[in-house]
Every structure is written in C-alpha cells, then in structure tokens.
Design a protein around this motif. Sequence first.
Motif, mmCIF file in Angstrom:
data_model
loop_
_atom_site.group_PDB
_atom_site.id
_atom_site.type_symbol
_atom_site.label_atom_id
_atom_site.label_comp_id
_atom_site.label_asym_id
_atom_site.label_seq_id
_atom_site.Cartn_x
_atom_site.Cartn_y
_atom_site.Cartn_z
ATOM 1 N N HIS A 144 0.789 -1.228 0.000
ATOM 2 C CA HIS A 144 0.000 0.000 0.000
ATOM 3 C C HIS A 144 0.824 1.282 0.000
ATOM 4 O O HIS A 144 0.265 2.369 0.080
ATOM 5 C CB HIS A 144 -0.956 0.000 1.200
ATOM 6 C CG HIS A 144 -2.073 -0.975 1.033
ATOM 7 N ND1 HIS A 144 -1.965 -2.285 1.450
ATOM 8 C CD2 HIS A 144 -3.296 -0.857 0.463
ATOM 9 C CE1 HIS A 144 -3.089 -2.913 1.152
ATOM 10 N NE2 HIS A 144 -3.901 -2.086 0.560
ATOM 11 N N LYS A 199 -0.243 4.687 -2.024
ATOM 12 C CA LYS A 199 -1.687 4.845 -2.203
ATOM 13 C C LYS A 199 -2.213 5.948 -1.285
ATOM 14 O O LYS A 199 -1.688 6.177 -0.198
ATOM 15 C CB LYS A 199 -2.417 3.542 -1.910
ATOM 16 C CG LYS A 199 -2.122 2.445 -2.917
ATOM 17 C CD LYS A 199 -2.993 1.229 -2.703
ATOM 18 C CE LYS A 199 -2.696 0.171 -3.781
ATOM 19 N NZ LYS A 199 -3.538 -1.030 -3.613
ATOM 20 N N THR A 200 -3.263 6.605 -1.725
ATOM 21 C CA THR A 200 -3.883 7.618 -0.885
ATOM 22 C C THR A 200 -4.762 6.932 0.164
ATOM 23 O O THR A 200 -5.134 5.757 0.018
ATOM 24 C CB THR A 200 -4.750 8.584 -1.699
ATOM 25 O OG1 THR A 200 -5.897 7.882 -2.205
ATOM 26 C CG2 THR A 200 -3.953 9.196 -2.845
ATOM 27 N N ASP A 217 -7.873 7.526 0.729
ATOM 28 C CA ASP A 217 -9.170 7.209 0.125
ATOM 29 C C ASP A 217 -9.095 5.927 -0.696
ATOM 30 O O ASP A 217 -10.024 5.098 -0.668
ATOM 31 C CB ASP A 217 -9.639 8.364 -0.764
ATOM 32 C CG ASP A 217 -10.096 9.574 0.047
ATOM 33 O OD1 ASP A 217 -10.353 9.407 1.261
ATOM 34 O OD2 ASP A 217 -10.188 10.668 -0.526
ATOM 35 N N GLU A 218 -7.993 5.744 -1.429
ATOM 36 C CA GLU A 218 -7.838 4.513 -2.223
ATOM 37 C C GLU A 218 -7.793 3.296 -1.313
ATOM 38 O O GLU A 218 -8.421 2.263 -1.600
ATOM 39 C CB GLU A 218 -6.557 4.601 -3.059
ATOM 40 C CG GLU A 218 -6.645 5.591 -4.210
ATOM 41 C CD GLU A 218 -5.295 5.854 -4.868
ATOM 42 O OE1 GLU A 218 -5.285 6.388 -5.985
ATOM 43 O OE2 GLU A 218 -4.253 5.509 -4.253
ATOM 44 N N GLN A 227 -11.276 2.503 0.129
ATOM 45 C CA GLN A 227 -12.149 1.864 -0.861
ATOM 46 C C GLN A 227 -11.837 0.379 -0.982
ATOM 47 O O GLN A 227 -12.748 -0.458 -1.062
ATOM 48 C CB GLN A 227 -11.990 2.559 -2.213
ATOM 49 C CG GLN A 227 -12.591 3.952 -2.269
ATOM 50 C CD GLN A 227 -12.268 4.674 -3.567
ATOM 51 O OE1 GLN A 227 -11.677 4.095 -4.487
ATOM 52 N NE2 GLN A 227 -12.631 5.944 -3.650
ATOM 53 N N GLU A 228 -10.545 0.025 -0.983
ATOM 54 C CA GLU A 228 -10.160 -1.385 -1.080
ATOM 55 C C GLU A 228 -10.605 -2.161 0.161
ATOM 56 O O GLU A 228 -11.080 -3.298 0.062
ATOM 57 C CB GLU A 228 -8.642 -1.490 -1.266
ATOM 58 C CG GLU A 228 -8.159 -0.978 -2.613
ATOM 59 C CD GLU A 228 -6.649 -1.028 -2.733
ATOM 60 O OE1 GLU A 228 -5.976 -1.402 -1.744
ATOM 61 O OE2 GLU A 228 -6.131 -0.699 -3.813
#
Length: 328
Positions: free
Chosen positions: A131, A134-135, A137-138, A141-142
């Motif tokens: 990870h 990654k932001t 938010d990303e 979501q995952e």
Amino acid sequence: MERHTRRQSVWALTLLLAIPLQALAAEPLPSWNDGPVKQSIIDFVTRATTEGHPGYIPSEERIATFDNDGTLWQEQPVVQGAFLLEQVKARVREDASLAKRQPFKAVLEGDVALLSSMDEPQLMELFAATHGGKTQDEFAQEARAFFQSARHPKLGVPYTQLAYAPMLELLQYLRANGFQTWISSGGGTDFMRVVSEDTYGIPPQQVIGSDLKEKFDEGHGHPVLRREARVDHINDKAGKPVGIEQHIGRRPVFAAGNVRSGGDIQMLQYTKEQPRPGFALLIHHDDAGREFAYEEKNDASLKAAREGGWTVVSMRQDWKRVFPQEGR
C-alpha cells in the motif's frame, strides 16, 4: 392536585427517557453467564459511577480501551491477514519476483496457519509493500470492498458478523455508564476505522492502531494524504501504552485484551497498576466447539493475569453465546 400529579408523571417520564436503555435492563450483560467474572465487571462499573464511593471515577476519566483481534471479534485467521492475502495477489501480478520471497510466498500459497501466527510487525511490513504510495481514500475503498465480499473460510459469514456478542454488550454497558470506549489494537488503524463504527459503535477518531508513515500531497490542486512504504508506529506490546498516551492523553481505567501472543500485556499492566487501580480483562480462547481453542506457547498472558490480579474470561464457561447469530 390533579395538575400536580400530571406534572409529576411528566417529570418521571422525562427522567425515564433520559436513562439509557441498557441501564434499565433487568440483567446487564445478558450474553454473559452469571458468575464471578460477570459480577466483577458490574461491581467495578457500579463503584466507578457511584458518587461518594472510594472507587468513584469522574466521567471525564472513564476511558476504556479494547484490543480488536481476538478481543472484539475472532482472529483465526486475523482479518487483516485475510485482507492482505488479496492485496499480495494483486501486488504479485505487478511484480512477479515477490512470489519467491517470504512472507509473500507463504501468503500466496494460502498458508492460513501463517496468517494466524503472523505478528503485527510482519503484517505492517506487508502493508508497507502493498500500500505504499496509495492515498488514504484509495486504501479505504479497497478495505470496504473486502468487507463487502469476504467470508470467513470456516464459518462462512462476513467478518463483521463475527464480533463477539458478549463484548458488544460490554461496550454498550460501559457507554451507558459514561465510559468512552476506544480500540487500541495492533492492527492497521485505517483498516479498522472502515468498520469500527458500524460494527462496534466506536467512531473512527477513537481507533488506535499501527500506522504507516504518511505525507501530504497537493495532488495537482486536490490535496490528499499518501501512504509511504515505511512503518511509523506498531501499536503492539509496549507500543500500546505509547499509542494510548499519544491519542488519548489519559491512562485507561478499563482495558480488555486476549490470550494469543502477549500483545496486550503491557496495556493491561498500564491500566491495572496506577494510583487508582483499573480493571483488566483478559479473554481466554478455550471454546473449540463454538469458536476456537488456542494457547500461547509461553503462557505469558495468563501468567501476567495471575500476577496482576486481572479478570480472566473463559469463553466456554463465561459466555452464553459467542456470536450474535447464536440463540441466547
């Protein structure tokens, strides 16, 4: 006289509605069997909330911290480990060389025993590898997508349905009596925050866990927080009191952990041994029929419980049911 009686009735009804429903229950903690463990919890809360009693605790100091895996929900396998399995598969599709390295290799081979035995630093290293960049938010979501689709490999239900019914009642009982309930777990903070409020009634800002380093990224005019491939804090063992102090600024007066890898010992010691002795609760997984039965190799947590005077919960003896879907 009639008007006075009506006023009294309205006032009584107002008081009734102001009292939390849990406080009105004829039997607090209904999924707990009657016995010394249940009674010790009720006695502590009664002392803590009775003004004038030597054990009274002002409401602002009623801080309760809970480990997550194995304390609030099952940990065979560790839910974060199951999530990482899916993330590792995706990462290997991008970089095939990872498939030959441990612990990636064992994870890809579906080694459930490994996932169950991995400690928090190992899990966070995997998080960093899968990870980094990654932001927030990303990542969220995952994680949400995982919780929507994943099922426990043995029990066949979503992981969020495997929160322990007695512990959900305990959280509600404490909150009804003016306690703040916090999670202090070795798991990833952002991973737990995705489901903590819906599952436990604990808002995201009251979740303490292990973290990757983050940086502010202006994102071409759209500011984001971006995760780095470096571990910032491991909220396990001695790291738990540190995380609690950094996030809460008060020592807990109630803490709950479980028997597995000794990860909760320091948090329970930190809670129990203070000028005003706190309440330390240790969950012992000894119910192979309804959940799982396992011990620590060195018996460290149970040994610490005996030495520290902690309250030890036998899942088999002290809980009428383990999961909410079971009959009472």
